[in-house]
Design an enzyme around this catalytic site. Structure first.
Site, short mmCIF file in Angstrom:
data_model
loop_
_atom_site.label_atom_id
_atom_site.label_comp_id
_atom_site.label_asym_id
_atom_site.label_seq_id
_atom_site.Cartn_x
_atom_site.Cartn_y
_atom_site.Cartn_z
N LYS A 1 0.84 -1.20 0.00
CA LYS A 1 0.00 0.00 0.00
C LYS A 1 0.88 1.26 0.00
O LYS A 1 1.87 1.32 0.72
CB LYS A 1 -0.87 -0.04 1.26
CG LYS A 1 -1.69 1.19 1.54
CD LYS A 1 -3.02 1.16 0.83
CE LYS A 1 -3.83 2.43 1.11
NZ LYS A 1 -4.65 2.81 -0.05
N ASN B 1 -12.96 3.71 -6.70
CA ASN B 1 -12.51 3.96 -5.33
C ASN B 1 -11.91 5.34 -5.21
O ASN B 1 -11.34 5.89 -6.16
CB ASN B 1 -11.52 2.89 -4.86
CG ASN B 1 -10.09 3.20 -5.25
OD1 ASN B 1 -9.42 4.01 -4.58
ND2 ASN B 1 -9.61 2.61 -6.33
N ILE C 1 -10.04 6.23 -1.86
CA ILE C 1 -9.70 5.90 -0.46
C ILE C 1 -9.03 7.11 0.18
O ILE C 1 -9.27 7.40 1.35
CB ILE C 1 -8.78 4.66 -0.41
CG1 ILE C 1 -9.43 3.47 -1.13
CG2 ILE C 1 -8.44 4.31 1.04
CD1 ILE C 1 -10.77 3.04 -0.61
N CYS D 1 -0.82 10.93 -7.97
CA CYS D 1 -1.28 11.76 -6.86
C CYS D 1 -1.45 13.20 -7.34
O CYS D 1 -0.70 13.66 -8.19
CB CYS D 1 -0.29 11.80 -5.72
SG CYS D 1 0.83 10.45 -5.70
N LYS E 1 4.92 4.25 -11.53
CA LYS E 1 3.57 3.79 -11.90
C LYS E 1 2.84 4.94 -12.59
O LYS E 1 2.61 5.99 -12.00
CB LYS E 1 2.80 3.33 -10.66
CG LYS E 1 1.44 2.73 -11.01
CD LYS E 1 0.85 2.02 -9.80
CE LYS E 1 -0.50 1.43 -10.09
NZ LYS E 1 -1.02 0.68 -8.92
N ILE F 1 -1.37 0.09 -15.88
CA ILE F 1 -1.86 1.44 -15.61
C ILE F 1 -2.40 1.55 -14.19
O ILE F 1 -2.83 0.57 -13.60
CB ILE F 1 -2.98 1.86 -16.60
CG1 ILE F 1 -4.18 0.90 -16.53
CG2 ILE F 1 -2.44 1.93 -18.01
CD1 ILE F 1 -5.39 1.32 -17.39
N ASN F 2 -2.38 2.77 -13.69
CA ASN F 2 -3.12 3.08 -12.49
C ASN F 2 -4.60 3.18 -12.87
O ASN F 2 -4.97 2.96 -14.03
CB ASN F 2 -2.62 4.40 -11.89
CG ASN F 2 -2.76 4.43 -10.38
OD1 ASN F 2 -3.74 3.94 -9.83
ND2 ASN F 2 -1.80 5.01 -9.68
N GLY G 1 -3.97 -3.95 -14.79
CA GLY G 1 -5.28 -3.46 -15.23
C GLY G 1 -6.27 -4.58 -15.44
O GLY G 1 -6.31 -5.20 -16.50
#
Lengths: 272, 316
Positions: free
Chosen positions: B55, B79, B81, B139, B174, B200-201, B252
């Site tokens: 994580k 999501n 989170i 991010c 990433k 991919i993210n 993915g």
């Protein structure tokens, strides 16, 4: 803290899956190696592959209370009470004996038993009733138990006969008056708390019901434990999707810190 | 190096090298879908995985977003989170020691400013159990008004350069798929010294609750994952792997070994299993075993022989 049983992941054979009136179903699954469940623990269930083909829509398993564990010799089975209310649960409702259902469990923190001598008041609404059967069965060996069940109508009331067979005090409220008193289970709770006995309250049902139960218990200076529902993808603490705000700040995970939490520890205004 | 016994049915060499991280098989778990690893110990022997990506970590612990944080969508999920994690210090002190010593652990790094990213990278460098770093470039960059680092080539270049200076560990980046041209982002990372790319993210996405006319997530927007995004991921992995020489880790919507093999064929050296871990805690191990079985059935000596074998039509 009590050591929790190690959860299993099973392709569990459906032994029985029958309609019980309204949209309610009772499913029994073969669960070899099942370690048993504490009252209030849950499992993640998803309908398995059909005709050999995997299905990814709906994608996520559904958290379901373990209604009870039935040990039949060396072959334990797990019983689940549920309502077919959406696509995931409708697919579960369509499974037949011999089909396989994916199961991960037992999961989460269950209900603590009432202190010796106290009366356990169990308030269940809708599918939340399914979280309370094992608690009623165990609490009755320690002291008096009052079960208060609520549903929209008599058709929707799950597990009524099972609770009655436990020999505990049982009262019912339905919103249409088709069984028991017309009204809400929390109205039965208000009357019961008014008797001024040494009570410990347990509630599981829709959020407004649990919130009301928490308020009533607090007003009477009684402890109250609730079993929360929430969307979750995994059930074992990694997706972090099932967070609810804590009264002390921050979040609790319903799957890992709950589903049973002390009502006073929950910041109810932020619970979805 | 001693290795656990391989199943007798196969003599396929499953090992791959992902930018200097040697993996016993090409299957890792995607960041954010596997906790800190030990959550899966009740279900699987973690040493049967190629590795895990933990994580994402920030300098300080974070509490994350208010609920609802997730929602189901057709063959996928959303999501938001919101950075919830224990922080880098607790990860090193409390989480890493719970993992088997022979399991390669990649630490994912997530921050809101470049110097903070670099600081997290520094604190993870030299920790004996950390095999590599994965920079999460999806991010929001606070100073740019929330645009993702991975959405602007100059910003991404600066981030990778800074992380590269901060750490000698194998460095994975990433990539965000929320870009016009993934090849440009891939080249930028390679030029700044990244050892591998992960992609991919999640795809930035939105769903609406019609009863309230509000987004289904409290955060508004979320990231879409699951099998719904797999064809998009395959396309981007193929494009990125064509654009750079460093290895690519494909991510993915991988639910099965067949899905994973498609990523290898499209140019991925390894893969990460993500959302599938939620549905089935055994998923990543099943994918690893299935890849080996597929290679054996194809008569291949090495799983690595599958990498980049896509026959893309050239007459159009």
């Amino acid at each position: 803290m009590k050591q929790r049983a190690t959860p299993l992941r099973l392709d569990a054979e459906v032994l029985e899956n029958r309609a019980e009136g309204g949209r309610s179903f009772r499913m029994r699954l073969a669960a070899p190696g099942w370690p048993g469940a504490e009252p209030g623990q849950f499992a993640m269930l998803s309908p398995g592959a059909r005709s050999g083909a995997e299905r990814y829509d709906p994608l996520l398993p559904r958290p379901m209370a373990v209604y009870r564990t039935l040990a039949s010799g060396s072959a334990p089975s797990v019983e689940i009470l549920y309502k077919a209310t959406g696509r995931g649960t409708q697919l579960l409702a369509e499974t037949r004996p011999g089909d396989r259902v994916r199961l991960v469990g037992p999961l989460g923190a269950g209900f603590p038993l009432p202190p010796p001598g106290a009366r356990a008041i169990l308030v269940g609404g809708g599918t939340g009733i399914a979280s309370l059967y094992e608690l009623a069965a165990r609490a009755r060996t320690r002291g008096p138990v009052a079960v208060l069940l609520g549903a929209r109508s008599a058709d929707d009331l799950m597990g009524r006969d099972d609770f009655a067979a436990l020999g505990v005090s049982l009262e019912v409220a339905t919103e249409d008056g088709s069984d028991g008193r017309r009204g809400l289970a929390t109205e039965l709770l208000e009357a019961a708390l008014g008797e001024g006995r040494d009570d410990c309250v347990y509630a599981c049902g829709p959020t407004p019901m649990m919130r009301r139960a928490a308020e009533l218990a607090a007003a009477h200076h009684r402890r109250c434990f609730v079993s929360l529902e929430n969307h979750m993808a995994c059930g074992f603490g990694v997706c972090l999707g099932c967070a609810v705000p804590s009264a002390a700040g921050g979040f609790a995970l319903v799957c890992r810190d709950g589903p049973v939490l002390e009502a006073a520890a929950v910041a109810w205004a932020g619970v979805p | 190096m001693s290795r656990p016994e391989e199943p007798a049915r196969s003599r396929v060499d499953t090992r791959v090298d992902l930018g200097g991280i040697r993996l016993r098989n090409p299957v890792l778990t995607a960041s954010g879908t596997f906790g800190y690893g030990s959550e899966f110990s009740p279900f699987v022997d973690l040493t049967r995985l190629g590795g895990i990506v933990a994580k994402s970590l920030t300098l300080e612990p974070r509490q994350g977003n208010p609920p609802p944080r997730i929602a189901e969508t057709p063959a996928g999920m959303l999501n938001a989170i919101g950075l919830e994690n224990v922080g880098v210090a607790a990860f090193v002190a409390e989480k890493l020691p719970l993992l088997p010593a022979e399991l390669p652990v990649v630490a994912s790094v997530f921050e809101t400013e470049i110097d903070r990213y670099a600081e997290v990278c520094k604190r993870l460098t030299g920790v004996p159990r950390v095999a590599g770093l994965e920079i999460n470039a999806s991010c929001p960059h606070v100073k740019s008004g929330g645009i993702e680092f991975g959405q602007r080539p100059a910003l991404l270049a600066e981030l990778v350069r800074s992380a590269r200076r901060a750490s000698s560990l194998p460095l994975l980046v990433k990539l965000s798929p929320n870009v016009t041209d993934i090849r440009e982002m891939a080249r930028v990372c390679e030029a700044e010294g990244a050892d591998a790319l992960s992609l991919i993210n999640t795809l930035q996405a939105l769903d609406v609750d019609l009863a309230t006319r509000r987004p289904v997530l409290r955060n508004g927007l979320g990231g879409l994952s699951g099998p719904a995004i797999r064809p998009v991921a395959l396309r981007m992995v193929w494009q990125a792997s064509q654009a750079v020489r460093i290895p690519v880790c494909g991510i993915g919507g991988i639910m099965s070994a067949a899905d994973a093999v498609k990523f290898l064929v499209c140019g991925a050296t390894a893969v990460q299993v993500g959302t599938a871990n939620y549905l089935n805690p055994l998923a990543a191990v099943e994918v690893a075993e299935g890849i080996e079985a597929y290679a054996a059935a194809q008569g291949l000596a090495r799983v690595a022989d599958l990498i980049g074998t896509l026959e893309m039509p050239t007459d159009r």
